[in-house]
Design a protein around this motif. Sequence first.
Motif, short mmCIF file in Angstrom:
data_model
loop_
_atom_site.label_atom_id
_atom_site.label_comp_id
_atom_site.label_asym_id
_atom_site.label_seq_id
_atom_site.Cartn_x
_atom_site.Cartn_y
_atom_site.Cartn_z
N ASN A 254 -8.37 0.58 6.35
CA ASN A 254 -9.29 0.01 5.67
C ASN A 254 -9.51 0.80 4.21
O ASN A 254 -9.74 0.33 3.21
CB ASN A 254 -10.79 -0.22 6.25
CG ASN A 254 -10.66 -1.36 7.22
OD1 ASN A 254 -9.87 -2.22 7.32
ND2 ASN A 254 -11.38 -1.21 8.21
N CYS B 255 -6.79 0.04 1.98
CA CYS B 255 -6.74 -1.29 1.31
C CYS B 255 -8.01 -1.45 0.23
O CYS B 255 -7.89 -1.84 -0.73
CB CYS B 255 -6.99 -2.38 2.44
SG CYS B 255 -5.43 -2.66 3.50
N SER B 256 -9.00 -0.64 0.90
CA SER B 256 -10.26 -0.87 -0.18
C SER B 256 -9.99 0.22 -1.32
O SER B 256 -10.89 0.32 -2.28
CB SER B 256 -11.53 -0.56 0.76
OG SER B 256 -11.66 0.79 1.32
N ARG C 42 -1.89 0.53 -7.34
CA ARG C 42 -1.29 -0.84 -7.22
C ARG C 42 -0.31 -1.03 -8.31
O ARG C 42 0.86 -1.64 -8.07
CB ARG C 42 -2.21 -1.92 -7.34
CG ARG C 42 -3.13 -2.26 -8.61
CD ARG C 42 -4.06 -3.03 -8.42
NE ARG C 42 -4.63 -3.48 -9.69
CZ ARG C 42 -4.05 -4.36 -10.67
NH1 ARG C 42 -2.97 -4.84 -10.29
NH2 ARG C 42 -4.29 -4.42 -11.89
N ASN D 9 -3.74 -7.54 5.51
CA ASN D 9 -4.86 -6.74 4.87
C ASN D 9 -4.07 -6.00 3.77
O ASN D 9 -4.68 -5.98 2.40
CB ASN D 9 -5.01 -5.52 5.69
CG ASN D 9 -5.80 -6.14 7.09
OD1 ASN D 9 -5.87 -7.24 7.41
ND2 ASN D 9 -6.67 -5.39 7.53
N ILE D 10 -2.94 -5.53 3.57
CA ILE D 10 -2.38 -4.93 2.48
C ILE D 10 -2.03 -5.94 1.36
O ILE D 10 -2.24 -5.79 0.11
CB ILE D 10 -1.09 -4.13 3.04
CG1 ILE D 10 -1.45 -2.98 3.80
CG2 ILE D 10 -0.31 -3.34 1.84
CD1 ILE D 10 -0.37 -2.18 4.61
N ALA E 216 -5.04 -6.90 -0.34
CA ALA E 216 -5.81 -5.83 -0.91
C ALA E 216 -5.92 -5.65 -2.48
O ALA E 216 -6.74 -5.32 -3.11
CB ALA E 216 -5.51 -4.57 -0.35
#
Length: 123
Positions: free
Chosen positions: A73, A76-77, A84, A99-100, A103
């Motif tokens: 988490n 991802c957050s 990125r 999730n990834i 994100a």
Amino acid sequence: MKYSCVELNDLPDEILLIIFKKLNNLEVLYSFQGFNERFNKIIHDSMFTSRLSFPQLSFKKCIKKFSSDIILNRFCSQILLTIRTKIKCLDLESESMRNILDAADYPNLYALGLYNIEEETAK
């Protein structure tokens, strides 16, 4: 013999890079992201951010599922959002893939490795 107290933050950037290169880049990103401005600059170097291989994330091997979810988490957050645009290659497994990928947008991503994934999931 005199003992001196040298802290990690006292080391020159070149020495820190040598040390960090010996470590897993995901662990370096997780451990030092947000530590201070200087460390953020060092760990945002392309050697730590261009290829991320989540199947090799060693945190999962040594801690409980609950803790690994907290780590994922945070990646991802917080962490993925800051790097990125530098990510060129991602290696993912089915457990963390959604999730990834959800994100952030990865505008420079040119390679995606999928591991331990069912054929239907990949489609």
